[in-house]
Design a protein around this motif. Sequence first.
Motif, PDB file in Angstrom:
ATOM      1  N   UNK A   1      -2.236  -4.477 -27.507  1.00 56.22           N
ATOM      2  CA  UNK A   1      -1.551  -5.590 -26.831  1.00 56.22           C
ATOM      3  C   UNK A   1      -1.461  -5.386 -25.318  1.00 56.22           C
ATOM      4  N   UNK A   2      -2.178  -4.372 -24.828  1.00 57.83           N
ATOM      5  CA  UNK A   2      -2.291  -4.105 -23.381  1.00 57.83           C
ATOM      6  C   UNK A   2      -0.930  -3.847 -22.731  1.00 57.83           C
ATOM      7  N   UNK A   3      -0.075  -3.148 -23.468  1.00 58.81           N
ATOM      8  CA  UNK A   3       1.228  -2.760 -22.912  1.00 58.81           C
ATOM      9  C   UNK A   3       1.181  -1.357 -22.320  1.00 58.81           C
ATOM     10  N   UNK A   4       0.348  -0.470 -22.885  1.00 60.92           N
ATOM     11  CA  UNK A   4       0.284   0.911 -22.411  1.00 60.92           C
ATOM     12  C   UNK A   4      -1.168   1.393 -22.459  1.00 60.92           C
ATOM     13  N   UNK A   5      -1.385   2.576 -21.857  1.00 61.50           N
ATOM     14  CA  UNK A   5      -2.660   3.267 -22.011  1.00 61.50           C
ATOM     15  C   UNK A   5      -2.498   4.294 -23.136  1.00 61.50           C
ATOM     16  N   UNK A   6      -3.584   4.821 -23.689  1.00 57.73           N
ATOM     17  CA  UNK A   6      -3.476   5.756 -24.820  1.00 57.73           C
ATOM     18  C   UNK A   6      -2.629   6.996 -24.535  1.00 57.73           C
ATOM     19  N   UNK A   7      -2.532   7.389 -23.250  1.00 55.93           N
ATOM     20  CA  UNK A   7      -1.774   8.595 -22.904  1.00 55.93           C
ATOM     21  C   UNK A   7      -0.282   8.462 -23.204  1.00 55.93           C
ATOM     22  N   UNK A   8       0.165   7.238 -23.461  1.00 49.78           N
ATOM     23  CA  UNK A   8       1.595   7.024 -23.745  1.00 49.78           C
ATOM     24  C   UNK A   8       2.022   7.778 -25.007  1.00 49.78           C
ATOM     25  N   UNK A   9       1.059   8.120 -25.859  1.00 46.33           N
ATOM     26  CA  UNK A   9       1.358   8.874 -27.087  1.00 46.33           C
ATOM     27  C   UNK A   9       2.057  10.188 -26.759  1.00 46.33           C
ATOM     28  N   UNK A  10       1.633  10.845 -25.677  1.00 50.62           N
ATOM     29  CA  UNK A  10       2.272  12.117 -25.299  1.00 50.62           C
ATOM     30  C   UNK A  10       3.748  11.915 -24.990  1.00 50.62           C
ATOM     31  N   UNK A  11       4.075  10.775 -24.383  1.00 56.71           N
ATOM     32  CA  UNK A  11       5.468  10.493 -24.076  1.00 56.71           C
ATOM     33  C   UNK A  11       6.304  10.286 -25.324  1.00 56.71           C
ATOM     34  N   UNK A  12       5.722   9.598 -26.340  1.00 51.55           N
ATOM     35  CA  UNK A  12       6.442   9.400 -27.599  1.00 51.55           C
ATOM     36  C   UNK A  12       6.692  10.740 -28.294  1.00 51.55           C
ATOM     37  N   UNK A  13       5.674  11.606 -28.287  1.00 55.16           N
ATOM     38  CA  UNK A  13       5.831  12.911 -28.928  1.00 55.16           C
ATOM     39  C   UNK A  13       6.871  13.756 -28.206  1.00 55.16           C
ATOM     40  N   UNK A  14       6.832  13.726 -26.879  1.00 53.92           N
ATOM     41  CA  UNK A  14       7.792  14.518 -26.101  1.00 53.92           C
ATOM     42  C   UNK A  14       9.224  14.058 -26.360  1.00 53.92           C
ATOM     43  N   UNK A  15       9.416  12.748 -26.468  1.00 57.27           N
ATOM     44  CA  UNK A  15      10.750  12.225 -26.749  1.00 57.27           C
ATOM     45  C   UNK A  15      11.245  12.702 -28.112  1.00 57.27           C
ATOM     46  N   UNK A  16      10.372  12.682 -29.120  1.00 59.89           N
ATOM     47  CA  UNK A  16      10.764  13.106 -30.459  1.00 59.89           C
ATOM     48  C   UNK A  16      11.111  14.589 -30.502  1.00 59.89           C
ATOM     49  N   UNK A  17      10.446  15.385 -29.633  1.00 61.13           N
ATOM     50  CA  UNK A  17      10.757  16.811 -29.580  1.00 61.13           C
ATOM     51  C   UNK A  17      12.131  17.055 -28.975  1.00 61.13           C
ATOM     52  N   UNK A  18      12.512  16.184 -28.032  1.00 63.55           N
ATOM     53  CA  UNK A  18      13.841  16.321 -27.419  1.00 63.55           C
ATOM     54  C   UNK A  18      14.928  15.993 -28.422  1.00 63.55           C
ATOM     55  N   UNK A  19      14.779  14.889 -29.143  1.00 58.36           N
ATOM     56  CA  UNK A  19      15.683  14.514 -30.232  1.00 58.36           C
ATOM     57  C   UNK A  19      15.050  13.356 -30.976  1.00 58.36           C
ATOM     58  N   UNK A  20      15.157  13.389 -32.306  1.00 62.76           N
ATOM     59  CA  UNK A  20      14.544  12.342 -33.118  1.00 62.76           C
ATOM     60  C   UNK A  20      15.169  11.000 -32.800  1.00 62.76           C
ATOM     61  N   UNK A  21      14.360   9.957 -32.835  1.00 59.25           N
ATOM     62  CA  UNK A  21      14.830   8.619 -32.473  1.00 59.25           C
ATOM     63  C   UNK A  21      15.248   7.809 -33.694  1.00 59.25           C
ATOM     64  N   UNK A  22      15.643   8.517 -34.758  1.00 58.49           N
ATOM     65  CA  UNK A  22      16.134   7.824 -35.953  1.00 58.49           C
ATOM     66  C   UNK A  22      17.471   7.167 -35.623  1.00 58.49           C
TER      67      UNK A  22
END
Length: 948
Positions: A32-53
């Motif tokens: 949907x042209x909202x992000x570039x593929x590198x955004x995946x690293x940001x999602x993973x880093x956030x989950x490592x800090x604390x789960x987003x459940x």
Amino acid sequence: MLALDIQHVRMNQHAVDKAQALQCLVNILVEDQLVTPEYLDGLKAREQQSATYLGQGIAIPHGTPQSRQYILQTGVRLAHFPEGVVWDGENKIYLAVVIAAKSDEHLQVLQILTKALINDVSDRVKNATSAEQIIELLQAQPLSLALHENLIETQVPAIDIDDLFWHAAQRLKQQKAVEAGFITALDTKQMIHLGEGTWSITANQHVLNPAVSIVKPETALEYHGEVLNTLLCVASNDQLDMPQFNRLMDILFDPEQLEKLTHENDSHEIAQIIGADIIPDWPSLHVTLANSHGLHARPATQLVNVTKQFTGDIQVSVDDGQFISAKSLTKLLSLGCKRGQVLTFIAEPDTDAVNGLNDVIQAVKNGLGEDVEPIEENSVQAVEKVEVLRFDESTEDQTSGIPASSGLAFGPAHVIKPRQFNYERQSKNIKAETEKLEQAIQQVQSNIKDFIAESKIEAIKQIFTAHLAMLDDPDLIQGVHQKLKQNLSAPAAWHEHIEAAATAQASLKDHLLAERAADLRDIGERVLAVLCNAPDIIEPKEPYILIMHDVGPSDVARLDKERVAGILTAVGGASAHSAIVARALGIPAIVGAGAGVLNIESNATVLINGDNGDFVISPEASLIEHAIAERERQRQIRIEAEKHCQEPAMTLDGHQVEIAANIGKVNAGQKAVKDGAEAIGLLRTELVFMAHNSAPDEATQEAEYRVILDDLAGRPLVVRTLDVGGDKPLPYVPIPEEENPFLGIRGIRLTLRKPDLLRKQLIALLKASDNRPLRIMFPMIGRVEEWRDAKVILDELRAEYPCDNLEVGIMIEVPSAALLSPILAQEVDFFSIGTNDLTQYTMAIDRGHPVLSAEADGLHPSVLLLIDQTVRAAHKHGKWVGICGELAADPKAVPVLMGLGVDELSMSSTSIPLVKAQIRQLNFAECQQIAQKALLCDSATAVRELGE
């Protein structure tokens, strides 16, 4: 704003684990042209800090601040995993709401979700089969009715039902139950008399959350022949909890309870009578949230973990709102708390939570697991520092600002940095704090009155008169008293309410400071200094250059013209109060020179040039010698100009322009005539009204207008009808709070809605004229209909009060009026162009804006094109045009305005001698050539360079 939309839902997604699910989500965002593929690293880093459940089978994955560089466009997408994905080691999620947000927009999504999760939706999330079901369950809002102590206000200084409506709406708006426009939906025809002087009214437009506010006037009002001493204002929508509302009505229809409500004036007791949530009388502490992205999921989770260590209950509110459990993640997220908002924590008495409050406060200050930049507390300038310095990118090397008052000056630097005040925030002695506040306000009022009486400068008197009106504003004082009732100390209650009022005045949508917000903070600091026994700032004995963040009117009271050689400020514009004050005192000044000027060492020699905005730190001796010689030359020019100020302003080739004065007080006419004014081009009658505690009657106004007509001895008087409202309120003409007062009810928009005010003023003017040359003009005309409606009223009155020597015109302040000038010129007798507002509205820049005001230059070609069209339209029909804005006295503007054919220039009377002297050195034919070149320029800077 981020929104949950059906088209953004992806059903039937599959992933064997969390890593695969995150990859699936990024693929959707990339598609949907909202992000570039590198955004995946940001999602993973956030989950490592604390789960987003989040809970109930929902996760809200989003990137880290560092990963925002990979966001192409802010957006949100929803993915449904029917088999579920283990997310935090134990909980399965069936719906992922993935967010790509460049700032803190994700808080909006959190608020939507957490409100929906107040109900148990886990099964519906798991078993959803369509996008429509997903959106419906997430956007479902639980039935509610806000009913708590902060929605109750007593001792309201109301004189009629409109005042009560305003206060009731304010309570609801402060608690975020309604939005702008709610008050206009309150229809008196819907008033219901419940008995015992208690009335209710309901509206369902502009309602965000159902709520009931209760307001009680200081003195009972009469309404339709009945007593009114209590008003219930119900904000209703389709989420209104009817069973809870009916329980409230049952209480109110109980004669015994209704009688208690009628005679009770304590908000706490009223809350108990009606069964509302009360502010618990528990130990409390306050802290300002410093997290840059607010109280989002990760810091909120940290806060829950801290508070759960204690068995006793801990509750929290935001900005004095309703208290909720600090141990509930869902409720914390629903607050949507942002950086800079105040969190109030309270602890259950006689439990370990009381001692735990300090740990909670410290955890918030430490950032709740995030790195934060602390926000200073107990400092009157803390908010201003954050807002101003963030936008001010000036460096120590900056050597220029905005020329605000002409002339050269030099001397040792006297640097006054923003003051800080320390005080206890809490107090249990409401009576003592109330008395302390009243004494401080009275002392400041007395000081201001003394200064007004002693000052000989009309512009400064006008500013201080407006400050007195602010200190007499019952709404302002009532708001402070309400905070005192919440056990705040007098300094805390005063500062917090003033700061909130100033912020609201500046804008409800994070705009920077506007002029009246600066004035509010100015009077706020004066009173706060008295409350805190702050020492006076000691002025150097030798002449100096005053350097400040900004020079407010209160600072003027400390200025000795013989000692202040020049003024240099970090912020401000050419039409800000600091500039007006400097010109009125004849002190060279540069404003808007950047925050770096506050770092100039005290006593370092500073040379300023108020003509071009340049300043030099530690200048060479030869430069100072040159400045001394130039200053003497300018002094001789003024002396010579003053000798000939009574002579006409005629160019070398015989073209004459009328030179008039702008005044605000009727007794200023004599000085204007003495300074060479050939007319009064603008009498600001709002200052006549501000000098009274209630609207002056016809006789009072007539007497005051006669004073100036007598002093003018046959010279024309141009009167602007009452121009208040929005940014210039009158205490006795209440106006509902507006999101943007500069675009709201002001000028003719107000007086046409209150025609009795307009009629009385027009009658007083007609009776006072005695056929002397009177020119009446209506302000803020934006539509032809407004002009015609006002003219009809005046024509009706002229039939009863004839006035042969009368011209009727309008002010050109709104671009629409300038564009309509070919039509309006056929009907009016003259135009008077208010260049200050015309520039502001044309360029969409607040002329009091501390950063952008320098760009709001009346010599911008866009403004000149509007002036040119107005003049040509007027002259085509034999009508004259005047200029009554700051531009009329600008040496760079005078030849351009003359060349455009302006017939009159009206200005502060102290500028008249120099402007007349300048015109006598000009050639009109050359001015016309310059004006035509100016219309073809691409910037104000290019226009200003034409005459060099």
